[in-house]
Design a protein around this motif. Structure first.
Motif, PDB file in Angstrom:
ATOM      1  N   TRP A  85     -14.186  41.220   4.455  1.00 32.56           N
ATOM      2  CA  TRP A  85     -13.489  41.219   5.754  1.00 32.56           C
ATOM      3  C   TRP A  85     -12.122  40.525   5.610  1.00 32.56           C
ATOM      4  O   TRP A  85     -11.128  40.971   6.171  1.00 32.56           O
ATOM      5  CB  TRP A  85     -14.338  40.469   6.772  1.00 32.56           C
ATOM      6  N   VAL A  90      -9.504  42.492   8.402  1.00 31.89           N
ATOM      7  CA  VAL A  90     -10.109  43.299   9.475  1.00 31.89           C
ATOM      8  C   VAL A  90      -9.732  42.788  10.870  1.00 31.89           C
ATOM      9  O   VAL A  90      -9.310  43.574  11.709  1.00 31.89           O
ATOM     10  CB  VAL A  90     -11.649  43.356   9.321  1.00 31.89           C
ATOM     11  N   GLN A  97     -15.783  40.018  16.000  1.00 30.20           N
ATOM     12  CA  GLN A  97     -16.002  40.129  14.557  1.00 30.20           C
ATOM     13  C   GLN A  97     -17.271  39.449  14.082  1.00 30.20           C
ATOM     14  O   GLN A  97     -17.879  39.900  13.109  1.00 30.20           O
ATOM     15  CB  GLN A  97     -14.774  39.626  13.781  1.00 30.20           C
ATOM     16  N   GLN A 100     -19.790  42.098  14.511  1.00 27.99           N
ATOM     17  CA  GLN A 100     -19.576  43.169  13.516  1.00 27.99           C
ATOM     18  C   GLN A 100     -20.126  42.733  12.156  1.00 27.99           C
ATOM     19  O   GLN A 100     -20.808  43.497  11.459  1.00 27.99           O
ATOM     20  CB  GLN A 100     -18.076  43.482  13.374  1.00 27.99           C
ATOM     21  N   MET A 123     -23.100  50.763  12.900  1.00 31.52           N
ATOM     22  CA  MET A 123     -21.959  50.045  13.474  1.00 31.52           C
ATOM     23  C   MET A 123     -21.489  50.600  14.819  1.00 31.52           C
ATOM     24  O   MET A 123     -20.691  49.958  15.499  1.00 31.52           O
ATOM     25  CB  MET A 123     -20.775  50.047  12.491  1.00 31.52           C
ATOM     26  N   CYS A 128     -15.213  47.311  19.319  1.00 28.75           N
ATOM     27  CA  CYS A 128     -14.004  46.518  19.062  1.00 28.75           C
ATOM     28  C   CYS A 128     -12.883  47.128  19.882  1.00 28.75           C
ATOM     29  O   CYS A 128     -12.466  48.250  19.613  1.00 28.75           O
ATOM     30  CB  CYS A 128     -13.638  46.544  17.577  1.00 28.75           C
ATOM     31  N   TYR A 133     -11.942  49.523  13.636  1.00 29.79           N
ATOM     32  CA  TYR A 133     -13.054  50.279  13.043  1.00 29.79           C
ATOM     33  C   TYR A 133     -12.781  50.759  11.615  1.00 29.79           C
ATOM     34  O   TYR A 133     -13.646  50.712  10.754  1.00 29.79           O
ATOM     35  CB  TYR A 133     -13.398  51.488  13.907  1.00 29.79           C
ATOM     36  N   ILE A 136     -13.186  48.020   9.280  1.00 33.66           N
ATOM     37  CA  ILE A 136     -14.599  47.634   9.198  1.00 33.66           C
ATOM     38  C   ILE A 136     -15.297  48.521   8.177  1.00 33.66           C
ATOM     39  O   ILE A 136     -16.022  48.047   7.298  1.00 33.66           O
ATOM     40  CB  ILE A 136     -15.264  47.739  10.596  1.00 33.66           C
TER      41      ILE A 136
END
Lengths: 148, 745
Positions: A85, A90, A97, A100, A123, A128, A133, A136
């Motif tokens: 990340w 990200v 987050q 996520q 996911m 978000c 995305y 991610i």
């Protein structure tokens, strides 16, 4: 009742209807787990119970006797997913987050080499609003060592 | 740089931070930002300090809501200071007018403050070099700063910034005419994609947002507001709420007084020891409202009224040539009506703030884009001077314009005054969706007279929407200069007969600004219409758009009855330059493979280009349509924002804008029945999920020497028309109303 949070034994004798989210945030001061919808629609509050990703806003304290809860704080910034990340930069605002990341960690535990479809399925439950995305997906693949 | 001046400062304490003895402290003042009353005084917007241990402290006066601006600006200081970024600490400023505008809004953090950052860095660097030269008895020109130390190459001597700071602090800051700025080829941090300061914290779950803020002994409050905007509290029964374990009080908050501005809505607050108790208590409240004048508001009916108004002549806001003659003489005419709904900002963090009223002063911690508006709003709410309101700014879990409006902070301060304890007000998602300062709904009517080749000889455009100004007491019904300047009175096309108009509309709930504001609906209408005309003419839409733009040139925009807003920038420095618009269009076409792609079977590409926030953006979007399902495999976005200072954050803002734009294009809608907002949470106020967002966003950045423009918002406006145009290319179905999903057969 007894439960374990990030490896520490905890006793809880409050309202069994109380969502885990508020227990973590307001009673244990673990603020890394975020509120955003309160209905299990957005996933910002995702934590692990017995190693599985759950929405803490929908998880009643009464269902957690003897269970083990793990939150973003327990990853200590050292998890491969967190490193990926960081590498992919990200976050934008960063609010969703932790949810996520907790979902991604659970995904990789179950499917160490996820396909795009696996990533979609795991996911898509976590919103978000900044729209991170794409990164991610990149970070999950990097953490898993699969081709982007 | 003429607007910037730098001086050494005596004051040693900023925020909670106190500089040690010997620290070099500089303040940078930007002309035009000081409050009117204090024009004569030196009020720095930027603070830079170097401690005798070498720590560099930069006070960041902008809020962090995801753009990275709070980090990018200090990185610019570090680069021009020749500091080691690892030894630079960013301190968040409290709200204070001495900083100039702190309203982190309008995509202007870099545009307005980067010169101040550069000047602060270079000034400090020169002073450190001078200090070293004096210490060593050598010419300053032979001393050079590099990576947190100053070196004298001839003698091989070196001294750290910390060692030199006390000496430098005794020097006079050099005149700005002495400042020299290194070229981009020597940048060490600028555009080198150094992570933003808050990135690691948010990945570790340690980022502190407004929802996470706390004060010792605080109560948590959840506030019930009138379901109809402006409704009055008739009565309430708190008995059941008070029975909930942990609930301490139920308190009414007075309704706002017109004009609304940023005041608290008013309502009934349940205060408790923790959030769950407050929310449970609120569910047990029994409240009776006197709904008032907006109880008959129905957004479907209202939309029909907007359309009717748009069909009739309105106030002229831009004009040239003779539109009627052009229409009368046209080989063919085409007209279309476009509508867009109300929207909610829906940042992932709903509004939240904690405040303590004590001894006639307020201290608060808030997720806010605008801490000075917090000071003003809170002061008015509790009857004190704004100088007695200290606003600490937390990280923001998204903002998008919502958190420029501090009604929720006022609620916390009012409740603290009433209870004598610190109070944190937390909005639920339902509160956020229903009681937002909503993005305006709009209807646009467009009519073109086409010549034999299909090119418009005449073009008429009318826009009707309740203005943001209605929230601030305006009852004229017309849009303001800012809204007209957002893609309406500045049409860049080379059309001989043109007129833009604006019809009247009044509000029935709080209208506010949302990321890209009026550009959202104006761009949707104009760039959809251009696409329609291109297809009528049997031309490729990119080719047709370039034809409408004509040769690259700077257009002086001259609206009727108002000045051209142009983000308060003069058109000399920030002209509307069609050459730059052409370039982003040509680049996005080339990079996306435009025109070389297969079409049909529900597959197609769409295009739109728009200048907003002084930035030029073109988007090419690929869609795959199957029944009512639309997939977006690829979205190419080309941006020319002038000079940029953090290319990775430019990329991330464009990626994010494509997702935000996809949400409002495909999914999001606020509707109102009997004055009440129908939607409440993410199940019915939909925003794009990972599977609904473009699968791949390709960002193409034009590297430019033009003055810096803006990044946070301009990616959004072209998204919706590019998707609508792609759906037309894929299916032959023209959808003129957002969200597009509702129009899919």
């Amino acid at each position: 009742m007894q439960l374990k949070v990030n490896g520490t034994n905890r006793a809880f004798d409050g309202d069994p209807e109380m969502p885990l989210l508020w227990y973590l945030r307001d009673l244990l001061d673990l603020k890394g787990t975020k509120y955003s919808c309160g209905l299990g629609l957005c996933g910002s509050c995702t934590v692990h119970v017995e190693g599985k990703a759950v929405r803490s806003c929908q998880t009643r304290m009464g269902s957690l006797a003897g269970k083990s809860v793990v939150t973003i704080e327990a990853l200590n910034g050292q998890h491969a997913v967190q490193k990926a990340w960081m590498e992919a930069s990200v976050p934008q605002c960063g609010y969703c987050q932790s949810g996520q990341i907790m979902q991604a960690v659970a995904l990789l535990k179950e499917k160490p080499k996820p396909t795009d479809q696996d990533i979609d399925a795991a996911m898509q439950g976590i919103i978000c609003r900044c729209g991170t995305y794409q990164r991610i997906r990149t970070a999950i693949k990097a953490a898993a060592g699969v081709k982007a | 740089m003429s607007r910037v001046s730098v001086r050494t400062l005596e004051r040693r304490t900023f925020l909670k931070y106190t500089f040690g003895t010997g620290a070099l402290i500089l303040g940078t003042h930007v002309d035009g930002w000081a409050s009117d009353a204090d024009k004569a005084a030196f009020h720095p917007s930027v603070y830079l300090g170097i401690e005798s241990n070498g720590d560099v402290i930069v006070v960041a006066h902008r809020s962090e809501m995801g753009t990275g601006a709070r980090s990018t600006l200090p990185m610019v200081v570090a680069d021009f200071l020749e500091a080691d970024w690892k030894r630079v600490r960013v301190e968040q400023a409290i709200g204070d007018e001495k900083y100039g505008s702190q309203n982190t809004d309008g995509s202007c953090s870099i545009r307005d403050f980067v010169d101040a950052m550069k000047a602060a860095g270079v000034t400090a660097r020169l002073m450190l070099e001078q200090a070293a030269a004096r210490q060593w008895g050598v010419p300053a020109a032979e001393c050079a700063a590099r990576n947190h130390e100053v070196a004298h190459a001839k003698s091989g001597r070196k001294a750290g910034f910390g060692e030199l700071a006390p000496l430098a602090a005794k020097l006079t800051a050099p005149d700005k005419s002495a400042l020299r700025f290194k070229p981009a080829s020597e940048y060490r941090y600028i555009n080198k994609n150094v992570p933003a300061a808050h990135q690691q914290d948010t990945i570790n779950g340690k980022g502190l947002f407004g929802y996470d803020a706390s004060m010792p002994g605080m109560l948590i409050a959840s506030v019930e507001h009138s379901p109809v905007y402006g409704g009055k509290l008739a009565s309430f029964d708190a008995a059941e709420a008070m029975k909930v374990a942990g609930v301490r009080a139920v308190i009414a908050i007075d309704r706002f007084k017109e004009p609304h501005n940023f005041q608290a809505l008013g309502g009934v607050a349940v205060l408790a020891d923790h959030t769950w108790a407050a929310m449970q208590g609120r569910r047990k409240l029994s409240v009776v409202w006197d709904a008032g004048v907006h109880a008959s508001y129905d957004s479907d009916r209202y939309r029909e009224q907007l359309i009717e108004t748009a069909k009739k002549p309105g106030k002229v806001v831009a004009a040239r040539g003779d539109v009627e003659a052009g229409l009368a003489g046209a080989a063919k005419t085409h007209e279309a009506i476009y509508t867009t709904p109300l929207l909610a900002h829906a940042p992932m963090e709903p509004p939240a703030a904690v405040a303590e009223f004590k001894d006639g002063k307020v201290v608060c911690h808030a997720a806010t884009q605008n801490p000075q508006a917090v000071q003003e709003t809170v002061a008015a709410a509790v009857g004190i001077d704004k100088k007695d309101v200290t606003c600490h700014v937390t990280l923001l879990g998204g903002g998008f314009g919502r958190k420029s409006k501090p009604d929720y902070v006022a609620e916390a301060a009012i409740l603290s005054k009433k209870t004598g304890r610190p109070v944190k007000v937390v909005w639920t998602r339902e509160d956020d969706v229903r009681h937002d300062f909503h993005h305006s709904t709009a209807a646009m009517y467009l009519r073109a007279g086409l010549d034999a080749s299909g090119r418009p000889a005449a073009w008429l455009q009318r826009s009707v929407f309740p203005s943001i100004n209605t929230t601030f007491g305006d009852t004229s019904g017309y849009g303001m200069e800012v809204e007209m300047g957002m893609g309406w009175n500045d049409l860049p096309y080379n059309i001989p007969n043109h007129r833009a108009e604006n019809g009247q509309a009044l509000h029935h709930l709080r209208i506010g600004w949302l990321r890209a504001v009026a550009n959202v609906y104006h761009a949707f209408a104009i760039h959809s219409f251009v696409d329609e005309l291109a297809h009528l003419a049997g031309k490729d839409p990119v080719e047709y758009s370039l034809g409408l733009l004509g040769p690259g040139r700077k257009i002086e925009v001259k609206p009727v009855g108002m000045k051209y807003w142009n983000h308060d920038q003069d058109q000399e420095k920030y002209p509307l330059d069609t050459a730059r618009l052409r370039r982003v269009i040509e680049t996005v076409a080339a990079r996306s493979g435009w025109g070389r792609r297969a079409k049909g079977n529900g597959h197609g590409w769409g295009f739109a280009a728009h200048r907003s926030f002084l930035t030029y953006v073109a988007i090419a979007t690929e869609v795959q349509v199957e029944g009512r399902a639309v997939r977006i495999p690829n979205m190419h976005i080309c941006v020319d924002a002038g000079q940029t200072f953090h290319e990775d954050r430019v990329h991330s803002q464009m990626e994010g804008a494509c997702v935000f734009g996809t949400s409002l294009a495909m999914l999001s809608e606020i509707s109102v029945k009997e004055g009440k907002v129908v939607q409440s949470n993410f199940h019915n106020y939909r925003v794009a999920r990972l599977t609904e967002a473009p699968a791949k966003v390709h960002v193409h950045l034009i590297r430019s020497d033009a003055p810096p423009a803006g990044i946070g918002e301009p990616g959004v406006p072209p998204v919706a028309p590019s998707i609508a145009n792609a759906i037309f290319a894929a299916t032959g179905q023209r959808i003129r109303d957002l969200p597009l999903r509702k129009g899919l057969a």
